[in-house]
Enzyme design. Structure first.
Site, PDB file in Angstrom:
ATOM      1  CB  SER A 135      79.690  64.343  53.390  1.00  0.00           C
ATOM      2  OG  SER A 135      78.908  63.490  52.569  1.00  0.00           O
ATOM      3  CE  LYS A 161      81.337  62.532  50.411  1.00  0.00           C
ATOM      4  NZ  LYS A 161      82.208  61.541  51.093  1.00  0.00           N
ATOM      5  CE  LYS A 163      77.477  60.751  50.628  1.00  0.00           C
ATOM      6  NZ  LYS A 163      78.432  59.654  50.432  1.00  0.00           N
ATOM      7  CG  ASP A 188      80.651  59.841  47.789  1.00  0.00           C
ATOM      8  OD1 ASP A 188      80.729  58.908  46.957  1.00  0.00           O
ATOM      9  OD2 ASP A 188      80.761  59.678  49.026  1.00  0.00           O
ATOM     10  CD  GLU A 213      83.959  59.985  48.441  1.00  0.00           C
ATOM     11  OE1 GLU A 213      83.903  61.230  48.592  1.00  0.00           O
ATOM     12  OE2 GLU A 213      83.789  59.195  49.374  1.00  0.00           O
ATOM     13  CG  ASP A 238      84.222  55.704  50.324  1.00  0.00           C
ATOM     14  OD1 ASP A 238      84.579  54.760  51.051  1.00  0.00           O
ATOM     15  OD2 ASP A 238      83.297  56.469  50.663  1.00  0.00           O
ATOM     16  CE  LYS A 262      83.774  56.766  54.018  1.00  0.00           C
ATOM     17  NZ  LYS A 262      82.494  56.325  53.403  1.00  0.00           N
ATOM     18  N   GLY A 290      84.036  59.650  56.552  1.00  0.00           N
ATOM     19  CA  GLY A 290      83.227  59.423  57.753  1.00  0.00           C
ATOM     20  C   GLY A 290      82.106  58.451  57.464  1.00  0.00           C
TER      21      GLY A 290
HETATM   22  O1  OSB Z   1      80.445  57.547  51.026  1.00  0.00           O
HETATM   23  O2  OSB Z   1      81.459  58.842  52.339  1.00  0.00           O
HETATM   24  C1  OSB Z   1      80.495  58.117  52.101  1.00  0.00           C
HETATM   25  C2  OSB Z   1      77.978  58.395  54.968  1.00  0.00           C
HETATM   26  C3  OSB Z   1      77.563  57.076  55.065  1.00  0.00           C
HETATM   27  C4  OSB Z   1      78.065  56.146  54.182  1.00  0.00           C
HETATM   28  C5  OSB Z   1      78.990  56.515  53.207  1.00  0.00           C
HETATM   29  C6  OSB Z   1      79.423  57.828  53.125  1.00  0.00           C
HETATM   30  C7  OSB Z   1      78.886  58.776  53.996  1.00  0.00           C
HETATM   31  C8  OSB Z   1      79.221  60.187  53.929  1.00  0.00           C
HETATM   32  C9  OSB Z   1      79.038  61.015  55.168  1.00  0.00           C
HETATM   33  O3  OSB Z   1      79.566  60.755  52.923  1.00  0.00           O
HETATM   34  C10 OSB Z   1      80.295  61.158  55.937  1.00  0.00           C
HETATM   35  C11 OSB Z   1      80.037  61.769  57.287  1.00  0.00           C
HETATM   36  O4  OSB Z   1      79.602  62.922  57.335  1.00  0.00           O
HETATM   37  O5  OSB Z   1      80.293  61.079  58.310  1.00  0.00           O
HETATM   38 MG    MG Z   2      82.115  58.042  49.819  1.00  0.00          MG
END
Ligand code: OSB
Ligand code: MG
Length: 376
Positions: A135, A161, A163, A188, A213, A238, A262, A290
Site C-alpha cells: 500500500s 495499491k 492511496k 484506496d 477500495e 474496508d 482487518k 494492514g
Molecule cells: O485503509 O488500508 C487502509 C494504513 C492505515 C490506515 C488505513 C489503511 C492503511 C493502509 C496501509 O493502507 C496498510 C499497511 O501497509 O499496513
Molecule cells: Mg483501506
C-alpha cells in the site's frame, strides 16, 4: 484458560517515511500492545487503532481506556475453554473492535504456544506462504512514485495499491497504468468521495484496476451499492466491515465484490475467520489489510492470511518497509517471489525482542482482578 492479568504497554515507533492517506499523514506510531497472562502461559496482541479517529472511531487512547475500565473486568479471573469464548464475554461492550481484538488475539497466541502449534495452523490455515502486495501513500511527485513502484515490483510484490483522494486520483492512476500496463493495480480512497463524484469514479473504469477500495463514507454500505451498480470495476470494502453481518449485508446488497479483512476492525481472529469462511463459500475474494502494525500485529496478520479464503495479495509486507528495527526477531521478510513464509514453529513464529521493546516503551499498566472480587 484462566485469565490472570493484562499488561498494557505503549511503544513509541517512528515509520521510516511518513505515510499519507486521504485522512492525514502518519509518521510516529503509538503501538499499543496487550500481554494476556493466563494460567497456561501468556500471549500477545496488538491494538491496531490509529493515533486519531480519522480512519474509524477508535484511537490508542480510547482503546487504553476501554480495555482498562470495561474489557479487562469482563475477562479477568474468568476461565474459558478457549479463545473462541472471549468474544461473547466482551459482547456487552458495543464497538471498540480494535480494543477487543487485542485481548482475543493474545488469547489465540497463548493457546497456540500452550498447544505447541503455530498460530496459523491453530486457526485453520492451509497455506505455506502468503501473497503480498504493498500500500503506497499519496505521493505528490509522480516520477518519485513510479520509481517507488519499480522498486516494490523488483522486490517481488504482486500488487500495488495507491492511496487516492480528490485532486490526487485519475492523473496518478493514469501515469502508473501507462508505465506499468500489466501489474495488479488497486486504489484506496479511505472514504474521501461521495456519490456526487460518480463521473470521476467512472473514469477509473478505464484503468483495469483489480478493485477500488472504500471510495464512499466509512459507515455507508447502502451508498456503495448504488455506486457499484454504476461501475465496471469491483468495489472492495474496508472501513464499512466490522463483522460477519456487515459482510453479509454488503455482499447480498451488491455493495462490493471484494472484502478487505482487518483483524482489528473485525474484533479479532474469530470474526475474521467467520468472514473468510462466508466469503470462501460464495467465491468472494478476501485479502488481509494492514494498519501500519509492528511485527506483533504483523505476525497475527500472517497467521490469518494463511486461511483458504485469502486468495488475493494483501497489504501485509516486510518489516523493513516500515521500521528501521521491528519489535520481533527475526523481522518479517518477503521472498523474491513476493511471498512471506507462514511460520511453522509454535505460537507467532517470531520472538519478541524484549530489550528493544523495553527501550521504546513509554507507559505500562497491569490490570488484575479486583482484590475484593478475588476474595469472594
Ligand atoms: O485503509 O488500508 C487502509 C494504513 C492505515 C490506515 C488505513 C489503511 C492503511 C493502509 C496501509 O493502507 C496498510 C499497511 O501497509 O499496513
Ligand atoms: Mg483501506
Amino acid at each position: 484458560m484462566r485469565i490472570e492479568a493484562l499488561h498494557a504497554r505503549e511503544v513509541a515507533m517512528r515509520l521510516i517515511a511518513p505515510f499519507e492517506t486521504s485522512f492525514g499523514i502518519t509518521h510516529d506510531r503509538r503501538i499499543l500492545l496487550i500481554e494476556l497472562v493466563t494460567d497456561q502461559g501468556s500471549g500477545w496482541g496488538e491494538v491496531t487503532a490509529p493515533e486519531a479517529p480519522f480512519y474509524n472511531s477508535e484511537t490508542v487512547d480510547t482503546a487504553w481506556l476501554v480495555l482498562r475500565d470495561f474489557l479487562a473486568p469482563l475477562v479477568l479471573g474468568r476461565a474459558f475453554t478457549g479463545p473462541e469464548e472471549l468474544p461473547a464475554a466482551m459482547a456487552p461492550v458495543r464497538g471498540h473492535e480494535m480494543a477487543k481484538a487485542s485481548i482475543e488475539n493474545a488469547a489465540w497466541h497463548a493457546q497456540a504456544v500452550h498447544s505447541g502449534v503455530a498460530l496459523g495452523h491453530l486457526l485453520g490455515g492451509t497455506r505455506a506462504a502468503i501473497e503480498c502486495g504493498v500500500s503506497l501513500g499519496i505521493h505528490r511527485d509522480i516520477p518519485a512514485l513510479l520509481d517507488r513502484i519499480d522498486r516494490e515490483l523488483g522486490a517481488g510484490y504482486r500488487r500495488i495499491k495507491l492511496k487516492i483522494k480528490p485532486g490526487s486520483d485519475v492523473k496518478v492512476v493514469s501515469a502508473v497504468r501507462q508505465r506499468f500496463p500489466q501489474i495488479h493495480l488497486t486504489v484506496d480512497a479511505n472514504s474521501a468521495y461521495t456519490l456526487d463524484d460518480l463521473p470521476l469514479l467512472q473514469r477509473l473504469d478505464e484503468y483495469e484496476l483489480d478493485y477500488i477500495e472504500q471510495p464512499l463514507a466509512w459507515n455507508e454500505i447502502y451508498e456503495h451499492t448504488a455506486l457499484q451498480k454504476q461501475l465496471k470495476t469491483a468495489l472492495c470494502l474496508d472501513e464499512c466491515i466490522h463483522n460477519l453481518r456487515d459482510t453479509q449485508a454488503a455482499i447480498e446488497m451488491g455493495a462490493c465484490r471484494v472484502i478487505n479483512i482487518k483483524l482489528g476492525r473485525v474484533s479479532g481472529h474469530g470474526e475474521a475467520r467467520r468472514i473468510q469462511q462466508y466469503c470462501l463459500e460464495r467465491d468472494v475474494p478476501v485479502w488481509c489489510g494492514g494498519m501500519l502494525e509492528s511485527g506483533i500485529g504483523r505476525a497475527h496478520n500472517i497467521a490469518m492470511s494463511s486461511l483458504p479464503g485469502f486468495v488475493l495479495p494483501g497489504d501485509v509486507s516486510a518489516s523493513r518497509r516500515y521500521w528501521t528495527k521491528d519489535l520481533i526477531e527475526p523481522e518479517v521478510t518477503v521472498n523474491a517471489d513476493g511471498t512471506i513464509a507462514v511460520p511453522t514453529s509454535p505460537g507467532l513464529g517470531y520472538a519478541i525482542d524484549t530489550d528493544f521493546l523495553l527501550s521504546r516503551t513509554v507507559r505500562t499498566e497491569t490490570w488484575k482482578r479486583a482484590a475484593s472480587v478475588a476474595a469472594g
